[in-house]
Design a protein around this motif. Structure first.
Motif, PDB file in Angstrom:
ATOM      1  N   CYS B 117      62.782  79.477  52.138  1.00 31.70           N
ATOM      2  CA  CYS B 117      62.714  78.796  50.834  1.00 31.70           C
ATOM      3  C   CYS B 117      62.617  79.892  49.765  1.00 31.70           C
ATOM      4  CB  CYS B 117      61.514  77.857  50.812  1.00 31.70           C
ATOM      5  SG  CYS B 117      59.977  78.653  51.332  1.00 31.70           S
ATOM      6  N   GLY B 118      61.932  79.645  48.665  1.00 28.20           N
ATOM      7  CA  GLY B 118      61.802  80.679  47.632  1.00 28.20           C
ATOM      8  C   GLY B 118      60.938  81.835  48.110  1.00 28.20           C
ATOM      9  N   SER B 119      59.719  81.506  48.553  1.00 27.00           N
ATOM     10  CA  SER B 119      58.814  82.557  49.035  1.00 27.00           C
ATOM     11  C   SER B 119      59.364  83.158  50.324  1.00 27.00           C
ATOM     12  CB  SER B 119      57.417  81.979  49.273  1.00 27.00           C
ATOM     13  OG  SER B 119      57.474  80.904  50.202  1.00 27.00           O
ATOM     14  N   GLY B 120      59.977  82.313  51.172  1.00 22.74           N
ATOM     15  CA  GLY B 120      60.513  82.794  52.447  1.00 22.74           C
ATOM     16  C   GLY B 120      61.634  83.794  52.246  1.00 22.74           C
ATOM     17  N   THR B 121      62.519  83.503  51.292  1.00 25.65           N
ATOM     18  CA  THR B 121      63.615  84.439  51.010  1.00 25.65           C
ATOM     19  C   THR B 121      63.051  85.773  50.534  1.00 25.65           C
ATOM     20  OG1 THR B 121      65.132  82.640  50.454  1.00 25.65           O
ATOM     21  CG2 THR B 121      65.664  84.809  49.578  1.00 25.65           C
ATOM     22  N   LEU B 122      62.039  85.710  49.663  1.00 29.43           N
ATOM     23  CA  LEU B 122      61.458  86.956  49.139  1.00 29.43           C
ATOM     24  C   LEU B 122      60.770  87.753  50.246  1.00 29.43           C
ATOM     25  CD1 LEU B 122      59.854  86.187  45.648  1.00 29.43           C
ATOM     26  CD2 LEU B 122      61.888  87.517  46.144  1.00 29.43           C
ATOM     27  N   LEU B 136      69.181  86.200  48.322  1.00 28.00           N
ATOM     28  CA  LEU B 136      68.393  86.460  47.108  1.00 28.00           C
ATOM     29  C   LEU B 136      69.233  86.583  45.831  1.00 28.00           C
ATOM     30  CD1 LEU B 136      65.607  86.922  45.830  1.00 28.00           C
ATOM     31  CD2 LEU B 136      65.781  89.332  46.466  1.00 28.00           C
ATOM     32  N   PRO B 137      70.296  87.403  45.808  1.00 29.62           N
ATOM     33  CA  PRO B 137      71.061  87.501  44.552  1.00 29.62           C
ATOM     34  C   PRO B 137      71.680  86.176  44.131  1.00 29.62           C
ATOM     35  CG  PRO B 137      71.674  89.258  46.062  1.00 29.62           C
ATOM     36  CD  PRO B 137      70.805  88.318  46.826  1.00 29.62           C
ATOM     37  N   SER B 138      72.191  85.406  45.116  1.00 30.95           N
ATOM     38  CA  SER B 138      72.805  84.128  44.732  1.00 30.95           C
ATOM     39  C   SER B 138      71.729  83.121  44.313  1.00 30.95           C
ATOM     40  CB  SER B 138      73.695  83.583  45.851  1.00 30.95           C
ATOM     41  OG  SER B 138      72.965  83.355  47.015  1.00 30.95           O
ATOM     42  N   PHE B 139      70.536  83.225  44.896  1.00 28.75           N
ATOM     43  CA  PHE B 139      69.397  82.384  44.481  1.00 28.75           C
ATOM     44  C   PHE B 139      69.080  82.651  43.005  1.00 28.75           C
ATOM     45  CE2 PHE B 139      65.633  80.111  46.468  1.00 28.75           C
ATOM     46  CZ  PHE B 139      65.021  79.796  45.275  1.00 28.75           C
ATOM     47  N   ILE B 140      69.108  83.926  42.628  1.00 32.62           N
ATOM     48  CA  ILE B 140      68.804  84.298  41.239  1.00 32.62           C
ATOM     49  C   ILE B 140      69.826  83.668  40.286  1.00 32.62           C
ATOM     50  CG2 ILE B 140      68.763  86.259  39.624  1.00 32.62           C
ATOM     51  CD1 ILE B 140      67.558  87.926  41.956  1.00 32.62           C
ATOM     52  N   VAL B 141      71.102  83.784  40.651  1.00 29.14           N
ATOM     53  CA  VAL B 141      72.168  83.208  39.806  1.00 29.14           C
ATOM     54  C   VAL B 141      71.986  81.691  39.711  1.00 29.14           C
ATOM     55  CG1 VAL B 141      74.656  82.832  39.598  1.00 29.14           C
ATOM     56  CG2 VAL B 141      73.797  85.054  40.345  1.00 29.14           C
ATOM     57  N   GLY B 142      71.776  81.041  40.861  1.00 25.03           N
ATOM     58  CA  GLY B 142      71.602  79.588  40.885  1.00 25.03           C
ATOM     59  C   GLY B 142      70.419  79.141  40.057  1.00 25.03           C
ATOM     60  N   SER B 143      69.347  79.888  40.128  1.00 28.37           N
ATOM     61  CA  SER B 143      68.131  79.533  39.404  1.00 28.37           C
ATOM     62  C   SER B 143      68.335  79.646  37.887  1.00 28.37           C
ATOM     63  CB  SER B 143      66.998  80.449  39.868  1.00 28.37           C
ATOM     64  OG  SER B 143      65.842  80.184  39.168  1.00 28.37           O
ATOM     65  N   THR B 144      69.059  80.676  37.473  1.00 24.36           N
ATOM     66  CA  THR B 144      69.334  80.850  36.041  1.00 24.36           C
ATOM     67  C   THR B 144      70.178  79.697  35.512  1.00 24.36           C
ATOM     68  OG1 THR B 144      69.346  83.233  36.390  1.00 24.36           O
ATOM     69  CG2 THR B 144      70.294  82.448  34.327  1.00 24.36           C
ATOM     70  N   VAL B 145      71.229  79.347  36.257  1.00 27.93           N
ATOM     71  CA  VAL B 145      72.124  78.260  35.826  1.00 27.93           C
ATOM     72  C   VAL B 145      71.405  76.914  35.925  1.00 27.93           C
ATOM     73  CG1 VAL B 145      74.334  77.127  36.268  1.00 27.93           C
ATOM     74  CG2 VAL B 145      74.145  79.585  36.539  1.00 27.93           C
ATOM     75  N   ARG B 339      65.376  74.444  40.373  1.00 27.95           N
ATOM     76  CA  ARG B 339      65.045  74.230  38.957  1.00 27.95           C
ATOM     77  C   ARG B 339      65.049  72.736  38.631  1.00 27.95           C
ATOM     78  NH1 ARG B 339      61.864  76.167  37.442  1.00 27.95           N
ATOM     79  NH2 ARG B 339      62.301  76.058  35.232  1.00 27.95           N
ATOM     80  N   LEU B 340      65.947  71.976  39.282  1.00 27.76           N
ATOM     81  CA  LEU B 340      65.952  70.519  39.066  1.00 27.76           C
ATOM     82  C   LEU B 340      64.672  69.909  39.612  1.00 27.76           C
ATOM     83  CD1 LEU B 340      69.583  69.436  40.072  1.00 27.76           C
ATOM     84  CD2 LEU B 340      68.793  70.659  38.064  1.00 27.76           C
ATOM     85  N   ALA B 341      64.135  70.507  40.688  1.00 25.58           N
ATOM     86  CA  ALA B 341      62.975  69.931  41.395  1.00 25.58           C
ATOM     87  C   ALA B 341      61.659  70.560  40.931  1.00 25.58           C
ATOM     88  CB  ALA B 341      63.151  70.124  42.893  1.00 25.58           C
ATOM     89  N   PHE B 342      61.665  71.301  39.841  1.00 26.79           N
ATOM     90  CA  PHE B 342      60.453  71.926  39.273  1.00 26.79           C
ATOM     91  C   PHE B 342      59.827  72.948  40.221  1.00 26.79           C
ATOM     92  CE2 PHE B 342      60.675  67.435  37.867  1.00 26.79           C
ATOM     93  CZ  PHE B 342      61.157  67.670  36.601  1.00 26.79           C
ATOM     94  N   GLY B 343      60.655  73.628  40.990  1.00 25.26           N
ATOM     95  CA  GLY B 343      60.149  74.721  41.803  1.00 25.26           C
ATOM     96  C   GLY B 343      60.528  74.586  43.263  1.00 25.26           C
ATOM     97  N   CYS B 344      60.166  75.629  44.021  1.00 22.76           N
ATOM     98  CA  CYS B 344      60.458  75.648  45.455  1.00 22.76           C
ATOM     99  C   CYS B 344      59.230  75.135  46.206  1.00 22.76           C
ATOM    100  CB  CYS B 344      60.808  77.080  45.874  1.00 22.76           C
ATOM    101  SG  CYS B 344      59.475  78.248  45.567  1.00 22.76           S
ATOM    102  N   ASN B 345      59.071  75.532  47.458  1.00 28.20           N
ATOM    103  CA  ASN B 345      57.906  75.089  48.245  1.00 28.20           C
ATOM    104  C   ASN B 345      56.598  75.539  47.615  1.00 28.20           C
ATOM    105  OD1 ASN B 345      60.273  75.163  49.956  1.00 28.20           O
ATOM    106  ND2 ASN B 345      58.871  74.536  51.584  1.00 28.20           N
ATOM    107  N   ILE B 346      56.638  76.608  46.842  1.00 25.53           N
ATOM    108  CA  ILE B 346      55.409  77.106  46.222  1.00 25.53           C
ATOM    109  C   ILE B 346      55.141  76.385  44.904  1.00 25.53           C
ATOM    110  CG2 ILE B 346      54.243  79.155  45.307  1.00 25.53           C
ATOM    111  CD1 ILE B 346      54.665  79.138  48.394  1.00 25.53           C
ATOM    112  N   GLY B 347      56.043  76.497  43.944  1.00 27.61           N
ATOM    113  CA  GLY B 347      55.804  75.888  42.624  1.00 27.61           C
ATOM    114  C   GLY B 347      55.878  74.373  42.647  1.00 27.61           C
ATOM    115  N   GLY B 348      56.820  73.817  43.450  1.00 32.01           N
ATOM    116  CA  GLY B 348      57.007  72.368  43.471  1.00 32.01           C
ATOM    117  C   GLY B 348      56.075  71.665  44.438  1.00 32.01           C
ATOM    118  N   PHE B 349      56.037  72.148  45.674  1.00 34.32           N
ATOM    119  CA  PHE B 349      55.252  71.488  46.728  1.00 34.32           C
ATOM    120  C   PHE B 349      53.776  71.904  46.661  1.00 34.32           C
ATOM    121  CE2 PHE B 349      54.720  71.307  51.658  1.00 34.32           C
ATOM    122  CZ  PHE B 349      53.978  70.166  51.543  1.00 34.32           C
ATOM    123  N   LEU B 350      53.490  73.187  46.922  1.00 39.43           N
ATOM    124  CA  LEU B 350      52.089  73.641  46.907  1.00 39.43           C
ATOM    125  C   LEU B 350      51.460  73.438  45.529  1.00 39.43           C
ATOM    126  CD1 LEU B 350      49.604  75.136  48.015  1.00 39.43           C
ATOM    127  CD2 LEU B 350      50.766  77.299  47.585  1.00 39.43           C
ATOM    128  N   GLY B 351      52.165  73.887  44.480  1.00 40.39           N
ATOM    129  CA  GLY B 351      51.616  73.760  43.119  1.00 40.39           C
ATOM    130  C   GLY B 351      51.398  72.308  42.741  1.00 40.39           C
TER     131      GLY B 351
END
Lengths: 50, 384
Positions: B117-122, B136-145, B339-351
């Motif tokens: 996921c987000g943390s997992g990729t990192l 990771l690089p494509s995640f960054i592009v996707g997240s910006t868009v 970004r549509l879901a207000f975050g990944c497993n960390i920001g969206g789910f855990l947060g």
């Protein structure tokens, strides 16, 4: 690839962060080291979109 | 060995001091917290993606038990804080929107294909997983868009809009609505229910099912990992004033690189608006999620290299060109949908769950449904 990618990433990060930092022209109003008890509103960017 | 370990620790301290010098004491503390997150995630192999996949395919509930322990501790520790210090300490509160439902579902599917996921990729990138360095690089592009498109998606509303008094998608903040004790009890009941379902699934495991390949030998790493992450989550909340997040920082990196290449974000629906427009002008080291992301990447690298240079894994050796392409696409889509879901497993789910916001549970339900499909596609395309 697995050996080179981290090196490329950290080298790029170092260069870009340095350029980014040098290019900023606003003095920083440093936030309190710990938000709890500081009396200041949280202001960082977050995933929920604030 | 001692030389490489000293070098790893020395560089971590040097980096932290440098950040502290450039961006202040809080920034240095956040890098240290990021290092802690990376050390724990890699050291205990605490992966959301793997934990869910092991439950679905091998009926091994250890990962989900660890995650529910983390959620339970985080909600008990953080809800009283956010309610007692409004504004100063804020939770991850977001609406039940169509963007959340669709975004979390697709994210859950894609995270199985990207094997993180987000943390997992990192943390896997930090630990030198080849696939994660493509994701990771494509995640960054996707997240910006995705961030740029988020306001348009939010305008579609949500399934509970009829209950909203403001006309906006409904936000259900259990802490504000019911008070801390009831919000915590409801959240713990949710964690208990998920744990029960995981236990039931493990009980129905056929005797002839093969041993769980790649599973930790015992439950202990999951539980210790969950406990340590909950402590770090609380300290992060106290220091930063907001929950731990991953994706915002990645999107900001992409937007900043875009701006550096000449893209004009001033008219953008997200990056052109306050407070994001100001963050684009400010140094990236002033951004909270950037600091913890850098720390996490380095911390996981430290954990992976502590016993010497990491060896090429069997999974890395089995990767074929189609897998690289799938990883690239999965990263792009994950970045966008996070970004549509207000975050990944960390920001969206855990947060979300730790803030007693109902969107966290909706995130989990939809992402798990997506993962049910994702693990099957993963088998079809023979992802290693």
């Amino acid at each position: 690839m697995r050996q080179a990618a981290p090196l490329v990433f950290w080298a790029l990060a170092l260069i870009l962060v340095s350029l980014d930092h040098l290019g900023a022209d606003r003095p920083r109003l440093e936030p309190p080291p710990i938000a709890l008890g500081s009396g200041q509103l949280a202001s960082g960017g977050h995933c929920s979109g604030r | 060995m001692w030389l490489s370990r000293s070098l790893l620790v020395g560089l971590a301290l040097l980096g932290t001091l440098l950040v502290m010098f450039l961006a202040g004491l809080q920034a240095g503390l956040l890098v240290l917290l990021g290092l802690g997150f990376g050390l724990v995630l890699q050291g205990f192999r605490f992966g959301f993606t793997t934990g869910w996949r092991q439950l679905i395919l091998q009926r091994n509930p250890g990962g989900v038990y660890g995650q529910m322990l983390l959620m339970s501790l985080a909600v008990v520790l953080s809800v009283p804080l956010t309610l007692a210090h409004p504004g100063e300490i804020v939770g991850a509160i977001a609406p039940i929107s169509w963007s959340l439902i669709l975004g979390a579902f697709v994210f859950g599917l894609m995270m199985q294909l990207a094997d993180g996921c987000g943390s997992g990729t990192l943390y896997k990138a930090g630990a030198a997983s080849s696939l994660s360095w493509v994701v990771l690089p494509s995640f960054i592009v996707g997240s910006t868009v995705g961030a740029s498109h988020q306001p348009a998606w939010l305008a579609l509303g949500g399934p509970l809009d009829g209950l909203s008094t403001t006309g906006d998608p409904l936000v259900i903040d259990l802490g504000q609505a019911l008070g801390a004790p009831s919000a915590i009890l409801l959240s713990l009941a949710g964690c208990g229910l998920v744990t029960y379902f995981a236990w039931q699934r493990a009980r129905s495991r056929p005797q002839q099912m093969s041993d769980c390949e790649g599973c930790p030998p015992s439950l202990k790493p999951w539980l210790v990992g969950g406990l340590l992450l909950a402590i770090l989550y609380l300290v992060h909340l106290v220091v930063a004033g907001q929950p731990w997040g991953i994706v915002y920082g990645l999107g900001l990196w992409g937007a900043k690189i875009g701006a550096g290449l000449g893209l004009d974000w001033s008219g953008d629906a997200f990056w052109g608006q306050a407070p994001h427009a100001q963050r684009l002008l400010d140094p990236v080291l002033w951004d909270i999620t950037t600091l913890t992301n850098f720390g996490l990447l380095y911390g996981s690298m430290m954990a992976a290299r502590w016993a010497g240079p990491p060896k090429t894994s069997a999974a890395d050796q089995a990767l074929r060109p189609i897998h690289w392409l799938i990883g690239l696409m999965a990263g792009l889509v994950m970045g966008y949908t996070s970004r549509l879901a207000f975050g990944c497993n960390i920001g969206g789910f855990l947060g979300g769950v730790a803030s007693a916001s109902l969107h966290g549970w909706v995130w989990f339900a939809m992402a798990f449904l997506g993962s049910l499909i994702g693990v099957r596609i993963r088998l079809k395309v023979k992802m290693p």
